[in-house]
Design a protein around this motif. Structure first.
Motif, PDB file in Angstrom:
ATOM      1  N   ALA A  39       0.833  -1.201   0.000  1.00 18.31           N
ATOM      2  CA  ALA A  39       0.000   0.000   0.000  1.00 18.31           C
ATOM      3  C   ALA A  39       0.870   1.254   0.000  1.00 18.31           C
ATOM      4  CB  ALA A  39      -0.931  -0.008   1.208  1.00 18.31           C
ATOM      5  N   CYS A  40       1.923   1.249   0.782  1.00 19.42           N
ATOM      6  CA  CYS A  40       2.827   2.395   0.842  1.00 19.42           C
ATOM      7  C   CYS A  40       3.497   2.631  -0.504  1.00 19.42           C
ATOM      8  CB  CYS A  40       3.877   2.174   1.937  1.00 19.42           C
ATOM      9  SG  CYS A  40       5.010   3.565   2.146  1.00 19.42           S
ATOM     10  N   ILE A  41       3.976   1.573  -1.121  1.00 17.68           N
ATOM     11  CA  ILE A  41       4.660   1.708  -2.413  1.00 17.68           C
ATOM     12  C   ILE A  41       3.709   2.275  -3.468  1.00 17.68           C
ATOM     13  CG2 ILE A  41       5.714   0.412  -4.319  1.00 17.68           C
ATOM     14  CD1 ILE A  41       6.967  -1.418  -2.152  1.00 17.68           C
ATOM     15  N   GLU A  46       8.281   3.665  -3.923  1.00 15.76           N
ATOM     16  CA  GLU A  46       9.216   2.776  -3.230  1.00 15.76           C
ATOM     17  C   GLU A  46      10.251   3.532  -2.398  1.00 15.76           C
ATOM     18  OE1 GLU A  46      12.349  -0.793  -4.388  1.00 15.76           O
ATOM     19  OE2 GLU A  46      10.842  -0.177  -5.845  1.00 15.76           O
ATOM     20  N   GLU A  47      10.748   4.638  -2.905  1.00 14.21           N
ATOM     21  CA  GLU A  47      11.798   5.384  -2.208  1.00 14.21           C
ATOM     22  C   GLU A  47      11.337   5.947  -0.863  1.00 14.21           C
ATOM     23  OE1 GLU A  47       9.494   7.913  -4.963  1.00 14.21           O
ATOM     24  OE2 GLU A  47      10.640   6.083  -5.282  1.00 14.21           O
ATOM     25  N   ASN A  48      10.017   6.079  -0.658  1.00 16.79           N
ATOM     26  CA  ASN A  48       9.486   6.621   0.591  1.00 16.79           C
ATOM     27  C   ASN A  48       8.998   5.543   1.571  1.00 16.79           C
ATOM     28  OD1 ASN A  48       9.798   9.378  -0.203  1.00 16.79           O
ATOM     29  ND2 ASN A  48       8.087   9.071  -1.588  1.00 16.79           N
ATOM     30  N   CYS A  49       9.252   4.297   1.253  1.00 14.96           N
ATOM     31  CA  CYS A  49       8.717   3.194   2.071  1.00 14.96           C
ATOM     32  C   CYS A  49       9.802   2.246   2.551  1.00 14.96           C
ATOM     33  CB  CYS A  49       7.672   2.429   1.262  1.00 14.96           C
ATOM     34  SG  CYS A  49       6.299   3.470   0.728  1.00 14.96           S
ATOM     35  N   ALA A  50      11.018   2.716   2.649  1.00 12.70           N
ATOM     36  CA  ALA A  50      12.141   1.856   3.018  1.00 12.70           C
ATOM     37  C   ALA A  50      11.913   1.159   4.350  1.00 12.70           C
ATOM     38  CB  ALA A  50      13.436   2.657   3.048  1.00 12.70           C
ATOM     39  N   HIS A  51      11.308   1.859   5.327  1.00 13.14           N
ATOM     40  CA  HIS A  51      11.087   1.264   6.644  1.00 13.14           C
ATOM     41  C   HIS A  51      10.117   0.083   6.576  1.00 13.14           C
ATOM     42  CE1 HIS A  51       7.827   4.141   6.147  1.00 13.14           C
ATOM     43  NE2 HIS A  51       7.170   3.532   7.125  1.00 13.14           N
ATOM     44  N   LEU A  52       9.091   0.165   5.741  1.00 18.61           N
ATOM     45  CA  LEU A  52       8.140  -0.936   5.604  1.00 18.61           C
ATOM     46  C   LEU A  52       8.718  -2.086   4.785  1.00 18.61           C
ATOM     47  CD1 LEU A  52       4.858   1.080   5.050  1.00 18.61           C
ATOM     48  CD2 LEU A  52       5.518  -0.203   7.081  1.00 18.61           C
ATOM     49  N   ILE A  53       9.524  -1.751   3.804  1.00 20.53           N
ATOM     50  CA  ILE A  53      10.190  -2.782   3.008  1.00 20.53           C
ATOM     51  C   ILE A  53      11.133  -3.583   3.890  1.00 20.53           C
ATOM     52  CG2 ILE A  53      11.826  -3.172   1.115  1.00 20.53           C
ATOM     53  CD1 ILE A  53      10.529  -0.661  -0.244  1.00 20.53           C
ATOM     54  N   GLU A  54      11.896  -2.885   4.720  1.00 20.83           N
ATOM     55  CA  GLU A  54      12.832  -3.557   5.624  1.00 20.83           C
ATOM     56  C   GLU A  54      12.088  -4.381   6.676  1.00 20.83           C
ATOM     57  OE1 GLU A  54      16.196  -5.160   6.710  1.00 20.83           O
ATOM     58  OE2 GLU A  54      16.001  -3.830   4.991  1.00 20.83           O
ATOM     59  N   ALA A  55      10.962  -3.883   7.175  1.00 18.74           N
ATOM     60  CA  ALA A  55      10.169  -4.637   8.159  1.00 18.74           C
ATOM     61  C   ALA A  55       9.663  -5.937   7.550  1.00 18.74           C
ATOM     62  CB  ALA A  55       9.003  -3.792   8.647  1.00 18.74           C
ATOM     63  N   HIS A  56       9.255  -5.903   6.290  1.00 19.20           N
ATOM     64  CA  HIS A  56       8.783  -7.112   5.612  1.00 19.20           C
ATOM     65  C   HIS A  56       9.942  -8.090   5.409  1.00 19.20           C
ATOM     66  CE1 HIS A  56       6.231  -9.703   3.274  1.00 19.20           C
ATOM     67  NE2 HIS A  56       7.038  -9.610   2.228  1.00 19.20           N
ATOM     68  N   LYS A  57      11.095  -7.581   5.035  1.00 18.51           N
ATOM     69  CA  LYS A  57      12.265  -8.444   4.869  1.00 18.51           C
ATOM     70  C   LYS A  57      12.637  -9.114   6.188  1.00 18.51           C
ATOM     71  CE  LYS A  57      14.548  -6.029   1.043  1.00 18.51           C
ATOM     72  NZ  LYS A  57      15.764  -5.267   0.684  1.00 18.51           N
ATOM     73  N   GLU A  58      12.583  -8.377   7.283  1.00 17.23           N
ATOM     74  CA  GLU A  58      12.906  -8.935   8.594  1.00 17.23           C
ATOM     75  C   GLU A  58      11.920 -10.035   8.972  1.00 17.23           C
ATOM     76  OE1 GLU A  58      13.360  -5.952  11.625  1.00 17.23           O
ATOM     77  OE2 GLU A  58      14.687  -4.764  10.367  1.00 17.23           O
ATOM     78  N   CYS A  59      10.643  -9.808   8.690  1.00 13.41           N
ATOM     79  CA  CYS A  59       9.631 -10.817   8.969  1.00 13.41           C
ATOM     80  C   CYS A  59       9.898 -12.088   8.146  1.00 13.41           C
ATOM     81  CB  CYS A  59       8.233 -10.263   8.632  1.00 13.41           C
ATOM     82  SG  CYS A  59       6.882 -11.413   8.944  1.00 13.41           S
ATOM     83  N   MET A  60      10.219 -11.920   6.887  1.00 14.22           N
ATOM     84  CA  MET A  60      10.513 -13.065   6.015  1.00 14.22           C
ATOM     85  C   MET A  60      11.743 -13.828   6.528  1.00 14.22           C
ATOM     86  SD  MET A  60       8.265 -13.063   3.475  1.00 14.22           S
ATOM     87  CE  MET A  60       8.998 -13.841   2.055  1.00 14.22           C
ATOM     88  N   ARG A  61      12.775 -13.095   6.936  1.00 12.43           N
ATOM     89  CA  ARG A  61      13.984 -13.745   7.463  1.00 12.43           C
ATOM     90  C   ARG A  61      13.665 -14.519   8.739  1.00 12.43           C
ATOM     91  NH1 ARG A  61      16.586  -8.345   6.491  1.00 12.43           N
ATOM     92  NH2 ARG A  61      17.426  -8.501   4.386  1.00 12.43           N
TER      93      ARG A  61
END
Length: 67
Positions: A39-41, A46-61
Motif C-alpha cells: 500500500a505504501c509503495i 518505493e523510495e518513501n517506504c524503506a522502513h516498511l520494506i525492511e520490516a517485511h524483509k525482517e519478517c521473512m527472514r
C-alpha cells in the motif's frame, strides 16, 4: 450416508493434514507487513517506504526465508 460420501469426507481431512505440513510459500508469509508495504509503495513510491520494506524483509527472514 453412502460409502462414497463417507470416503470423500474422510479424504478432505487427509488433504488438509497434508496441506498443513507443506512449507510456507513466500507469497503467503507475513501478510500484515506485505499489505502495508504494498500500500505504501502504491501511494508514496518505493523510495518513501524503506522502513516498511525492511520490516517485511525482517519478517521473512524470521520465518527462514533467505532475503
Amino acid at each position: 450416508m453412502s460409502a462414497v460420501a463417507a470416503a470423500s469426507c474422510g479424504s478432505e481431512g487427509a488433504g488438509e493434514a497434508r496441506a498443513e505440513k507443506k512449507p510456507l510459500k513466500p507469497c503467503c508469509a507475513c501478510p500484515e507487513t506485505k499489505k502495508a508495504r504494498d500500500a505504501c509503495i502504491i501511494e508514496k513510491g518505493e523510495e518513501n517506504c524503506a522502513h516498511l520494506i525492511e520490516a517485511h524483509k525482517e519478517c521473512m527472514r524470521a520465518l527462514g526465508f533467505k532475503i
